[in-house]
Design a protein around this motif. Structure first.
Motif, mmCIF file in Angstrom:
data_model
loop_
_atom_site.group_PDB
_atom_site.id
_atom_site.type_symbol
_atom_site.label_atom_id
_atom_site.label_comp_id
_atom_site.label_asym_id
_atom_site.label_seq_id
_atom_site.Cartn_x
_atom_site.Cartn_y
_atom_site.Cartn_z
ATOM 1 N N TYR A 104 49.376 2.048 12.224
ATOM 2 C CA TYR A 104 49.963 0.918 11.509
ATOM 3 C C TYR A 104 49.459 0.876 10.069
ATOM 4 N N PHE A 105 48.137 0.925 9.892
ATOM 5 C CA PHE A 105 47.577 0.866 8.549
ATOM 6 C C PHE A 105 47.913 2.119 7.741
ATOM 7 N N ALA A 106 47.972 3.271 8.412
ATOM 8 C CA ALA A 106 48.339 4.502 7.708
ATOM 9 C C ALA A 106 49.762 4.401 7.162
ATOM 10 N N THR A 107 50.632 3.803 7.936
ATOM 11 C CA THR A 107 52.016 3.621 7.499
ATOM 12 C C THR A 107 52.086 2.673 6.314
ATOM 13 N N LEU A 108 51.313 1.593 6.376
ATOM 14 C CA LEU A 108 51.319 0.628 5.280
ATOM 15 C C LEU A 108 50.763 1.243 4.003
ATOM 16 N N VAL A 109 49.675 2.004 4.148
ATOM 17 C CA VAL A 109 49.049 2.628 2.978
ATOM 18 C C VAL A 109 49.985 3.648 2.342
ATOM 19 N N SER A 110 50.834 4.283 3.148
ATOM 20 C CA SER A 110 51.764 5.284 2.616
ATOM 21 C C SER A 110 52.799 4.664 1.690
ATOM 22 N N GLY A 111 53.011 3.358 1.846
ATOM 23 C CA GLY A 111 53.973 2.674 0.990
ATOM 24 C C GLY A 111 55.417 2.879 1.391
ATOM 25 N N SER A 112 55.644 3.508 2.531
ATOM 26 C CA SER A 112 57.016 3.805 2.949
ATOM 27 C C SER A 112 57.687 2.651 3.677
#
Length: 218
Positions: free
Chosen positions: A109-117
């Motif tokens: 979840y956080f990895a997705t948010l950090v990716s900005g996508s």
């Protein structure tokens, strides 16, 4: 709400619930839209109308986050806390529990948010709600500092997000255990407040770095 809208909402809820269980059982990386559709007894097109894997994951967490705010009904327990530090921890504790329950999914979840996508209410509605709550508790415990409550609340929110992301990526994080992030949050919030509850000099320096004297972004 029309019957068609109700059916659409029911289908979305079924898909999200099925996706969550599928992610938990098989792991996010191993999950497929086709498998989720089969378990939900819907078409792959129906699942994709709700979102791709990343969108499904974000919506699962966002739904849980929103439910916490709705369940509070305006009561955060601020008045029950003995000091502002404990009030902050009591405010965010339910969110820590959510993220700790399925740590692997939280990391995705956080990895997705950090990716900005993909977007999330954690950057929008949750941010606004938490900052209001933080500002309220600052004004409750420290009415003499009401003029800087909004700026301090924003800084606290940014710190909360930082602790969440660092904790989720830590090798020391364990499923279901919120002690580590709670300890880190207590240290961080303690940086803002003295034992008497007054803002420290470091707080004002930190806030001034982000805001002008009028409270606007610098």
């Amino acid at each position: 709400m029309t019957a068609r809208q109700e059916q659409r909402l029911a289908t979305e809820n079924t898909i999200l619930a099925t996706a969550e269980q599928h992610f938990v059982t098989h792991g996010y990386q191993n999950a497929t839209i086709r498998a989720i559709a089969a378990e939900a007894n819907v078409s792959t097109g129906s699942v994709m109308s709700v979102g791709d894997k990343k969108t499904l994951l974000i919506r699962i967490f966002d739904t849980k986050i929103a439910a916490i705010h709705q369940s509070r009904n305006g009561h955060t327990g601020i008045a029950d806390a003995p000091n502002p530090t404990d009030a902050v921890l009591a405010t965010v504790s339910p969110f820590l529990t959510i993220f700790a329950k399925h740590l692997d999914l939280s990391r995705e979840y956080f990895a997705t948010l950090v990716s900005g996508s993909h977007s999330s209410i954690i950057f929008n509605e949750l941010a606004e709600a938490l900052e209001r709550e933080f500002a309220e508790l600052i004004m409750h415990f420290l009415p003499q500092h009401a003029d800087t409550a909004a700026s301090a609340a924003h800084a606290l929110y940014l710190g909360f997000l930082g602790v969440l992301v660092v904790w989720a990526g830590s090798i020391d994080a364990t499923v279901g255990d919120v002690q580590l992030p709670t300890t880190e949050l207590r240290r961080f919030v303690g940086f803002f407040f003295t034992s008497q509850g007054a803002p420290t000099t470091e707080l004002r320096r930190f806030v001034d770095f982000f805001f002008t004297s009028q409270g606007a972004h610098s």
